[in-house]
Design a protein around this motif. Structure first.
Motif, PDB file in Angstrom:
ATOM      1  N   HIS A   1       0.810  -1.222   0.000  1.00 45.43           N
ATOM      2  CA  HIS A   1       0.000   0.000   0.000  1.00 45.43           C
ATOM      3  C   HIS A   1       0.842   1.270   0.000  1.00 45.43           C
ATOM      4  O   HIS A   1       1.591   1.508  -0.926  1.00 45.43           O
ATOM      5  CB  HIS A   1      -1.003  -0.028   1.148  1.00 45.43           C
TER       6      HIS A   1
ATOM      7  N   THR B   1       2.142   0.371  -3.889  1.00 50.62           N
ATOM      8  CA  THR B   1       1.306   0.809  -5.013  1.00 50.62           C
ATOM      9  C   THR B   1       0.546   2.089  -4.713  1.00 50.62           C
ATOM     10  O   THR B   1       0.182   2.815  -5.620  1.00 50.62           O
ATOM     11  CB  THR B   1       0.306  -0.286  -5.390  1.00 50.62           C
TER      12      THR B   1
ATOM     13  N   ILE C   1      -4.986   3.119  -0.160  1.00 49.99           N
ATOM     14  CA  ILE C   1      -6.361   2.758  -0.494  1.00 49.99           C
ATOM     15  C   ILE C   1      -7.277   3.753   0.198  1.00 49.99           C
ATOM     16  O   ILE C   1      -7.267   3.890   1.419  1.00 49.99           O
ATOM     17  CB  ILE C   1      -6.678   1.319  -0.057  1.00 49.99           C
ATOM     18  N   LEU C   2      -8.063   4.469  -0.585  1.00 47.93           N
ATOM     19  CA  LEU C   2      -8.969   5.489  -0.061  1.00 47.93           C
ATOM     20  C   LEU C   2     -10.259   4.848   0.435  1.00 47.93           C
ATOM     21  O   LEU C   2     -10.541   3.680   0.159  1.00 47.93           O
ATOM     22  CB  LEU C   2      -9.263   6.523  -1.155  1.00 47.93           C
ATOM     23  N   GLU C   3     -11.064   5.620   1.166  1.00 47.55           N
ATOM     24  CA  GLU C   3     -12.306   5.108   1.735  1.00 47.55           C
ATOM     25  C   GLU C   3     -13.274   4.598   0.676  1.00 47.55           C
ATOM     26  O   GLU C   3     -14.049   3.680   0.932  1.00 47.55           O
ATOM     27  CB  GLU C   3     -12.978   6.187   2.584  1.00 47.55           C
ATOM     28  N   ASP C   4     -13.236   5.176  -0.523  1.00 49.04           N
ATOM     29  CA  ASP C   4     -14.145   4.736  -1.584  1.00 49.04           C
ATOM     30  C   ASP C   4     -13.609   3.523  -2.353  1.00 49.04           C
ATOM     31  O   ASP C   4     -14.221   3.067  -3.311  1.00 49.04           O
ATOM     32  CB  ASP C   4     -14.449   5.881  -2.555  1.00 49.04           C
ATOM     33  N   GLY C   5     -12.454   2.992  -1.931  1.00 42.79           N
ATOM     34  CA  GLY C   5     -11.890   1.801  -2.556  1.00 42.79           C
ATOM     35  C   GLY C   5     -10.890   2.083  -3.655  1.00 42.79           C
ATOM     36  O   GLY C   5     -10.199   1.168  -4.112  1.00 42.79           O
ATOM     37  N   ASN C   6     -10.797   3.318  -4.098  1.00 43.64           N
ATOM     38  CA  ASN C   6      -9.816   3.678  -5.121  1.00 43.64           C
ATOM     39  C   ASN C   6      -8.422   3.744  -4.505  1.00 43.64           C
ATOM     40  O   ASN C   6      -8.276   3.920  -3.302  1.00 43.64           O
ATOM     41  CB  ASN C   6     -10.157   5.032  -5.757  1.00 43.64           C
ATOM     42  N   VAL C   7      -7.408   3.625  -5.352  1.00 44.35           N
ATOM     43  CA  VAL C   7      -6.021   3.688  -4.890  1.00 44.35           C
ATOM     44  C   VAL C   7      -5.403   4.995  -5.359  1.00 44.35           C
ATOM     45  O   VAL C   7      -5.420   5.311  -6.549  1.00 44.35           O
ATOM     46  CB  VAL C   7      -5.205   2.500  -5.445  1.00 44.35           C
ATOM     47  N   ARG C   8      -4.868   5.772  -4.400  1.00 46.67           N
ATOM     48  CA  ARG C   8      -4.141   6.998  -4.739  1.00 46.67           C
ATOM     49  C   ARG C   8      -2.681   6.602  -4.969  1.00 46.67           C
ATOM     50  O   ARG C   8      -2.023   6.086  -4.064  1.00 46.67           O
ATOM     51  CB  ARG C   8      -4.227   8.002  -3.590  1.00 46.67           C
TER      52      ARG C   8
END
Length: 97
Positions: free
Chosen positions: A8, A46, A49-56
């Motif tokens: 992460h 990588t 992981i944001l709260e909406d499931g997307n990866v920054r």
């Protein structure tokens, strides 16, 4: 060295040696120097992981030189090499140039 892949938003950094001589030309002994706060990124995850499931995606990448807090991260010795495991938030700047 073993192949490491941080998860992460984690980063693995190898500390860079600080100058052992003062501006006035005085050699500073090992026991009087502080731990370096500069390092080279050995590996980066990588991204967060944001709260909406997307990866920054990560803002640092392998090979960059970074500055981090004096007491940041966790030091681990792997294959005789001292490494620092940091979260991306512990990195305060990327040294460019």
């Amino acid at each position: 060295m073993s192949k490491l892949r941080p998860l992460h938003d984690r980063v693995i950094v190898k500390r860079l040696e600080e100058e052992r001589m003062s501006a006035g030309g005085i050699v500073i002994p090992d026991n009087a120097t502080e731990k370096p706060t500069r390092g080279k990124v050995i590996a980066a995850g990588t991204g967060r992981i944001l709260e909406d499931g997307n990866v920054r995606p990560m803002s640092v990448k392998e090979g960059e030189t970074v500055l981090f807090g004096k007491y940041a991260g966790q030091e681990i010795k792997i294959d005789g090499e001292e490494l620092v495991f940091l979260k991306e938030d512990d990195i305060v700047a990327v040294i460019e140039g």
